[in-house]
Design a protein around this motif. Structure first.
Motif, PDB file in Angstrom:
ATOM      1  N   VAL A  22       0.831  -1.206   0.000  1.00  0.00           N
ATOM      2  CA  VAL A  22       0.000   0.000   0.000  1.00  0.00           C
ATOM      3  C   VAL A  22       0.866   1.257   0.000  1.00  0.00           C
ATOM      4  O   VAL A  22       0.664   2.181  -0.804  1.00  0.00           O
ATOM      5  CB  VAL A  22      -0.948  -0.013   1.218  1.00  0.00           C
ATOM      6  CG1 VAL A  22      -1.680   1.323   1.338  1.00  0.00           C
ATOM      7  CG2 VAL A  22      -1.944  -1.151   1.100  1.00  0.00           C
ATOM      8  N   ARG A  23       1.845   1.315   0.903  1.00  0.00           N
ATOM      9  CA  ARG A  23       2.685   2.515   1.000  1.00  0.00           C
ATOM     10  C   ARG A  23       3.469   2.755  -0.295  1.00  0.00           C
ATOM     11  O   ARG A  23       3.581   3.892  -0.762  1.00  0.00           O
ATOM     12  CB  ARG A  23       3.649   2.380   2.179  1.00  0.00           C
ATOM     13  CG  ARG A  23       3.003   2.494   3.554  1.00  0.00           C
ATOM     14  CD  ARG A  23       4.067   2.430   4.643  1.00  0.00           C
ATOM     15  NE  ARG A  23       3.529   2.434   5.994  1.00  0.00           N
ATOM     16  CZ  ARG A  23       3.237   3.530   6.682  1.00  0.00           C
ATOM     17  NH1 ARG A  23       3.413   4.719   6.128  1.00  0.00           N
ATOM     18  NH2 ARG A  23       2.770   3.443   7.913  1.00  0.00           N
ATOM     19  N   SER A  24       4.031   1.696  -0.864  1.00  0.00           N
ATOM     20  CA  SER A  24       4.856   1.883  -2.066  1.00  0.00           C
ATOM     21  C   SER A  24       4.003   2.348  -3.245  1.00  0.00           C
ATOM     22  O   SER A  24       4.416   3.225  -4.010  1.00  0.00           O
ATOM     23  CB  SER A  24       5.592   0.591  -2.414  1.00  0.00           C
ATOM     24  OG  SER A  24       4.697  -0.476  -2.660  1.00  0.00           O
ATOM     25  N   HIS A  25       2.810   1.793  -3.392  1.00  0.00           N
ATOM     26  CA  HIS A  25       1.956   2.226  -4.504  1.00  0.00           C
ATOM     27  C   HIS A  25       1.458   3.661  -4.297  1.00  0.00           C
ATOM     28  O   HIS A  25       1.287   4.402  -5.265  1.00  0.00           O
ATOM     29  CB  HIS A  25       0.795   1.244  -4.694  1.00  0.00           C
ATOM     30  CG  HIS A  25       1.189   0.029  -5.472  1.00  0.00           C
ATOM     31  ND1 HIS A  25       1.943  -0.992  -4.921  1.00  0.00           N
ATOM     32  CD2 HIS A  25       0.967  -0.316  -6.771  1.00  0.00           C
ATOM     33  CE1 HIS A  25       2.147  -1.916  -5.853  1.00  0.00           C
ATOM     34  NE2 HIS A  25       1.577  -1.524  -6.970  1.00  0.00           N
ATOM     35  N   GLN A  26       1.223   4.043  -3.057  1.00  0.00           N
ATOM     36  CA  GLN A  26       0.854   5.434  -2.791  1.00  0.00           C
ATOM     37  C   GLN A  26       1.989   6.358  -3.231  1.00  0.00           C
ATOM     38  O   GLN A  26       1.759   7.381  -3.876  1.00  0.00           O
ATOM     39  CB  GLN A  26       0.572   5.631  -1.299  1.00  0.00           C
ATOM     40  CG  GLN A  26       0.238   7.060  -0.896  1.00  0.00           C
ATOM     41  CD  GLN A  26      -1.110   7.526  -1.426  1.00  0.00           C
ATOM     42  OE1 GLN A  26      -2.051   6.753  -1.489  1.00  0.00           O
ATOM     43  NE2 GLN A  26      -1.189   8.798  -1.819  1.00  0.00           N
ATOM     44  N   MET A  27       3.214   6.000  -2.904  1.00  0.00           N
ATOM     45  CA  MET A  27       4.355   6.868  -3.207  1.00  0.00           C
ATOM     46  C   MET A  27       4.747   6.796  -4.674  1.00  0.00           C
ATOM     47  O   MET A  27       5.562   7.586  -5.141  1.00  0.00           O
ATOM     48  CB  MET A  27       5.533   6.511  -2.302  1.00  0.00           C
ATOM     49  CG  MET A  27       5.217   6.692  -0.819  1.00  0.00           C
ATOM     50  SD  MET A  27       6.583   6.355   0.290  1.00  0.00           S
ATOM     51  CE  MET A  27       7.287   7.991   0.467  1.00  0.00           C
ATOM     52  N   MET A  28       4.155   5.854  -5.417  1.00  0.00           N
ATOM     53  CA  MET A  28       4.363   5.813  -6.870  1.00  0.00           C
ATOM     54  C   MET A  28       3.241   6.541  -7.610  1.00  0.00           C
ATOM     55  O   MET A  28       3.087   6.379  -8.816  1.00  0.00           O
ATOM     56  CB  MET A  28       4.477   4.361  -7.345  1.00  0.00           C
ATOM     57  CG  MET A  28       5.787   3.688  -6.936  1.00  0.00           C
ATOM     58  SD  MET A  28       6.075   2.058  -7.692  1.00  0.00           S
ATOM     59  CE  MET A  28       4.839   1.063  -6.863  1.00  0.00           C
ATOM     60  N   GLY A  29       2.432   7.292  -6.868  1.00  0.00           N
ATOM     61  CA  GLY A  29       1.458   8.161  -7.507  1.00  0.00           C
ATOM     62  C   GLY A  29       0.019   7.694  -7.474  1.00  0.00           C
ATOM     63  O   GLY A  29      -0.856   8.336  -8.059  1.00  0.00           O
ATOM     64  N   THR A  52      -0.475   1.277   8.072  1.00  0.00           N
ATOM     65  CA  THR A  52      -1.335   2.414   7.756  1.00  0.00           C
ATOM     66  C   THR A  52      -2.654   1.909   7.181  1.00  0.00           C
ATOM     67  O   THR A  52      -2.695   0.870   6.532  1.00  0.00           O
ATOM     68  CB  THR A  52      -0.658   3.355   6.741  1.00  0.00           C
ATOM     69  OG1 THR A  52      -1.451   4.521   6.593  1.00  0.00           O
ATOM     70  CG2 THR A  52      -0.494   2.682   5.390  1.00  0.00           C
ATOM     71  N   GLY A  53      -3.719   2.637   7.438  1.00  0.00           N
ATOM     72  CA  GLY A  53      -5.010   2.214   6.919  1.00  0.00           C
ATOM     73  C   GLY A  53      -6.145   2.979   7.565  1.00  0.00           C
ATOM     74  O   GLY A  53      -5.940   3.836   8.436  1.00  0.00           O
ATOM     75  N   ASN A  54      -7.352   2.650   7.155  1.00  0.00           N
ATOM     76  CA  ASN A  54      -8.539   3.313   7.679  1.00  0.00           C
ATOM     77  C   ASN A  54      -8.971   2.616   8.972  1.00  0.00           C
ATOM     78  O   ASN A  54      -9.993   1.929   9.019  1.00  0.00           O
ATOM     79  CB  ASN A  54      -9.649   3.260   6.625  1.00  0.00           C
ATOM     80  CG  ASN A  54     -10.814   4.156   6.973  1.00  0.00           C
ATOM     81  OD1 ASN A  54     -10.873   4.727   8.063  1.00  0.00           O
ATOM     82  ND2 ASN A  54     -11.755   4.276   6.053  1.00  0.00           N
TER      83      ASN A  54
END
Length: 995
Positions: free
Chosen positions: A82-89, A153-155
């Motif tokens: 999740v974190r890596s895909h968020q930081m890839m845009g 991280t999450g909801n």
């Protein structure tokens, strides 16, 4: 240093930072968690507009007990995705969830009742369900905090729970789709049954452990022999020929009558339910006669036995006969076997009331093997799926199905000799049924041999008690029946849709997961949906009183009734089904309640979790537009669990798989490769690791492992992980210290940088591709190894080692500014690239440089890396430079070990280079600085014999020479000009810097 020479230490630009060498993670990490919650990191990320959604759908852990190391591995991998895909845009959403229904929780409440002397069956079902709900709520809160402590991280403020009213409504709604599309049916067949828990179990709820079982060899007497077509003669043959055939048949009859066909079984309790014996059509069988017996043997001289030739010797050995105490009399053909009629060993027994007097069916079957046993298989179709399917296909189920075993594992009360006997005792141990059957068979002469065997046997993963196969009336989803829903794009049946999804719509990581799930889906039977429990979502349907399951009007299919049910569930939850007057309420005025029966079984909890795509992905605002997730990620056991049930459920309602990627991790073992077990005392709790090392060390362990295979963890491994962490932390500390006085106006453009800095940018451009491709492929081990090796080898041991001199001693030079410009670029990339793995430490690094109330590395994206940074020609040149440097540093290390020098700055070696291109490359750079020597000569002359060489680097040799001159009291280089400048005791470079 001379007395009059000043101390120049304060004139050096040494690293300055408050970033501590010792991390103190266990104490400091909770503070960052509080900070993230305070500034609302997850919600702020959702506010970023114009980003492509990316959704990892959380496979729900069970709300029962503290987290184990497998939970930590699983959730950390998900968090990195999740974190890596968020930081890839992307807009990378993560909604954590919990599986809240089912037997484990129900079992815990029952345990509490038993301790208080209460009977669950005497408690109002709604009250019981409320206690289950409260129990689950408590563990959800505990596990939520334990997951958050891992840095996930999450909801967390709005997770999904399968027991939420909306979720229960949707689960029921999804079940109703099976009701309405024609795939739901009620049938009677053998299912895995837990006598201790009194419920059917799914394959995913079963685990295999060694069990010691009784094993018996049972005699079925040949009661009749009537040759069929295979023994008949041609009508045109002579009377003499026909007579010969008759006489041969009579001789065979006399030979076989009274002989015994022998079966072998590890479940003696099923013998009273025997309805048939089957054989292999292509095996070699023989008729054997006993010629001698030892003492204490159940066999008699002259008795005849029919056995598979391959297994005869070992069968007689089990009966304690020795070689020479039996002989083979003749062949027995498949036609002859088919002509026989067998009698049950209890047939005609006094007191049996004719229970077993009917002849046993005897025929060939494809599932018989000659690898163990006797070559014959005892068939109790009520307790074995292969036998059930054989007689189902023959249309003979009504002749062979029995109902001898009750839901608690007791044999039916009126079964002669064995009524009321238990297969298992109340704690799951051996009951009295097997012994009773064995003793009775021995009494009537029905045993050839007996023994015990230790074998792998299915157990309930909750109660840990053995399970049995038991014929019961259950509800099924037919996976080979046409689904009447108009969604035939990927197939007409659930199986067709599932196979096509696996083949065409889903990417598997690793690829072996595809093959495993595909083979399971090819061969799996219909899905057993029903459970005989209380805590869960009921099968919200009604059956017509007096109708048979095969009747067209057996099931009530009325959209208006369904609508009333789901409306009530949305408002009150599934408890509405069990409240007084529920049947009348839901049937309304259109149906007579006396004519309809409300089904009170609950759905398999795997149906609950299998339908989460509907109430999480489809229904939530942070779900997906098409109700399909980008990734499902779980352990390899979920090929028969959540991956499997989600695929079945969605193919019955969506028409396809609910996921585009399936990522699988292995199991966590101890350091010796053993499975973790409380009894072995080798378990490692994530809470203990966090307490000793911190969560980032646990996360780093995950990143360093090949999670797609089984991983190992233990003290030694964690100490190695902590050492890697310290090396990486020191790299980041050096960068921070060197950037303390970096100013934006001092930034040097890449085109103006020295070659060494441009080489670093080239490596960053290469690494950016590796990092982003690795993160997209969920290859965290590959990403971390690439970044770690770059940081500790190419940076710390090469680039930093070389440029420390410029950083510390240069004045306001282009070289120093370019170095700091590159360090700034490195800072932004390393912190963001590593943030998905070391979420706490990279936040600490970021805040050290960019403090602020709303500052966080986790609000950043990976920086864009210009393609122009790539320079293949430059990289090739510096590969040669670095190779030559290796020879020089190795030669100097020999001198240092021999105590000729104390440091490389005391040297001024002569480097002989054979290749003209390499020599030119070395002359084009300050090779003395690259090798960290005070001086260095490059020569094309042939190297003397005594010159130092590295075997793996040809064409380069080094002759050691000491540096000439005095030691600069500021930079420590030994140079001839030291002492000739305005500032005493320094070289020209340092004199200019001091000015």
């Amino acid at each position: 240093m001379c007395a009059e020479t000043p101390d120049y230490k304060d004139t050096l630009n040494l690293p300055k930072t408050d970033f501590p060498m010792r991390a103190g993670l266990p104490k400091r990490e909770p503070g960052w968690l509080d900070r993230w919650e305070k500034i609302g990191i997850y919600d702020r990320l959702r506010e970023k507009e114009g980003r492509t959604p990316f959704t990892l759908h959380d496979g729900p852990p069970y709300a029962n007990g503290h987290l184990h190391i497998g939970h930590a591995l699983n959730k950390t991998i998900k968090d990195m995705i999740v974190r890596s895909h968020q930081m890839m845009g992307h807009d990378a959403r993560y909604v954590p969830g919990w599986d809240c229904h089912g037997l484990p929780i129900e079992w815990k409440i029952e345990e509490q009742y038993r301790k208080k002397g209460r009977n669950k069956d005497e408690v109002d079902v709604v009250d019981f369900r409320q206690e289950c709900r409260k129990f689950a709520e408590g563990w959800v809160d505990v596990q939520r905090e334990e997951f958050k402590r891992l840095g996930i991280t999450g909801n967390w403020d709005d997770p999904y729970l399968t027991m939420n009213f909306h979720a229960e409504r949707v689960i029921a709604e999804e079940f109703m789709k099976f009701l309405m599309n024609g795939t739901l049916y009620q049938g009677s067949k053998p299912v895995m049954w837990s006598p201790v828990e009194k419920t059917a179990l799914a394959e995913a709820e079963v685990e295999y452990h060694d069990k010691e079982s009784f094993t018996i060899w049972v005699k079925f007497k040949v009661a009749d022999f009537a040759p069929g077509a295979g023994e008949s003669s041609d009508e045109e043959e002579s009377a003499e020929a026909r007579q010969a055939v008759v006489e041969a048949a009579q001789a065979a009859r006399e030979k076989f009558l009274g002989a015994h066909v022998v079966i072998w079984t590890t479940t003696p309790w099923t013998v009273p339910s025997n309805k048939a014996v089957v054989f292999g059509a292509d095996f070699d069988y023989g008729l054997y006669e006993v010629t001698g017996t030892p003492d204490e043997c159940w066999l008699q001289v002259g008795e005849k036995y029919i056995l598979a030739d391959k297994l005869a010797a070992q069968t007689f050995a089990k009966a304690r006969l020795e070689d020479g105490q039996w002989k083979r009399v003749s062949d027995v053909s498949a036609n002859q076997l088919a002509a026989m009629t067998l009698a049950h060993p209890l047939a005609g027994t006094e007191g049996s009331n004719g229970e077993w007097d009917a002849p046993r069916d005897f025929r060939a079957a494809p599932f018989v093997t000659d690898e163990e046993g006797t070559g014959f298989v005892h068939c109790a179709p009520s307790h074995g799926m292969e036998e059930y399917e054989l007689y189902r296909d023959l249309g003979m189920l009504d002749q062979v199905i029995t109902y001898n075993v009750m839901d608690d594992g007791a044999l039916r009360a009126d079964l002669p000799f064995f009524g009321g006997k238990y297969i298992l005792n109340r704690k799951g141990g051996e009951g009295d049924a097997n012994k009773a059957v064995i003793d009775k068979l021995a009494e009537v002469g029905g045993l050839m041999a007996r023994g015990k065997i230790k074998h792998s046997y299915p157990h309930s993963w909750r109660s840990k008690a053995p399970v049995i196969f038991r014929n019961t009336s259950q509800w099924f989803a037919a996976i080979d029946r046409k689904v009447d829903d108009g969604q035939d794009q990927h197939g007409e049946t659930i199986r067709e849709r599932a196979l096509k999804s696996i083949e065409e719509l889903v990417k598997f990581t690793p690829q072996s997961g595809r093959n495993r799930l595909h083979s399971m889906m090819e061969s799996r039977p219909d899905w057993v949906l029903s459970r005989q429990r209380a805590w869960g979502v009921p099968l919200t349907c009604f059956t017509k009183v007096g109708a048979l399951p095969t009747d067209p009007d057996f099931l009530l299919r009325d959209p208006a009734v369904n609508a009333r049910i789901i409306e009530a569930f949305e408002a009150e939850g599934a408890d509405a089904w069990y409240k007084d007057g529920a049947k009348e309420r839901f049937l309304g005025n259109d149906y007579d309640p006396a004519e309809w029966q409300k089904v009170d079984d609950i759905l398999d909890v795997w149906f609950d979790s299998g339908s989460t795509h509907a109430f999480v992905l489809r229904d939530r605002p942070d779900g997906t537009e098409d109700g399909i997730a980008d990734v499902y990620m779980e352990g390899t056991d979920q090929h028969r669990g959540w991956f499997h049930s989600s695929l079945l459920e969605a193919c019955g309602t969506l028409g396809r798989a609910p996921y585009r990627n399936v990522v699988t991790h292995g199991f966590t073992l101890d350091e010796k490769g053993n499975k973790m077990s409380k009894s072995l005392g080798n378990t490692i709790a994530p809470q203990d690791v966090i307490k000793q090392y911190g969560a980032d060390i646990l996360r780093l362990w995950v990143a360093q492992t090949d999670y797609m295979a089984d991983q190992r963890i233990g003290d030694t491994i964690l100490k190695g992980t902590a050492d890697s962490y310290r090396r990486l932390r020191n790299t980041m500390r050096f960068i921070l210290g060197s950037l303390g006085d970096f100013r934006e106006e001092d930034r040097v453009a890449p085109a103006d940088m020295p070659e060494l800095e441009r080489w670093v940018l080239h490596r960053l451009a290469e690494l950016d591709e590796v990092v982003q491709q690795g993160y997209r492929a969920f290859d965290f081990q590959g990403v971390f190894q690439a970044v770690f090796n770059f940081a500790t080898v190419e940076l710390s041991s090469f680039y930093f080692d070389i440029r420390k001199d410029a950083l510390y001693c240069d004045g306001d030079t282009l070289r120093a500014k370019a170095t700091r410009s590159v360090l700034d670029i490195l800072f932004h990339r390393l912190t963001t690239w590593l943030a998905p793995v070391l979420c706490f430490t990279m936040e600490e690094v970021w805040l050290e440089r960019f403090p602020g109330e709303d500052s966080s590395v986790h609000l950043q994206d990976f920086p864009e890396t210009p393609a122009s940074w790539k320079d293949a020609a430059l990289a090739a040149k510096w590969a040669r430079v670095r190779q030559a440097r290796r020879v020089v540093t190795a030669a100097l290390e020999v001198q240092r070990v021999d105590k000729v020098i104390g440091a490389s700055l005391e040297a001024a070696p002569v480097v002989h280079v054979e290749d003209a291109d390499v020599l030119a490359a070395l002359k084009s750079v300050n090779f003395a600085d690259i090798c960290i020597t005070s001086d260095l000569q490059l020569s094309a002359d042939p190297a003397p014999q005594e010159a130092y060489r590295l075997p793996e680097v040809s064409g380069i040799a080094v002759v050691f020479e000491k540096a000439e001159g005095e030691k600069c009291q500021r930079c420590w280089k030994i140079l001839p000009d030291v002492g000739t400048h305005a500032h005493p005791g320094v070289c020209g470079r340092c004199d200019s810097a001091l000015d």
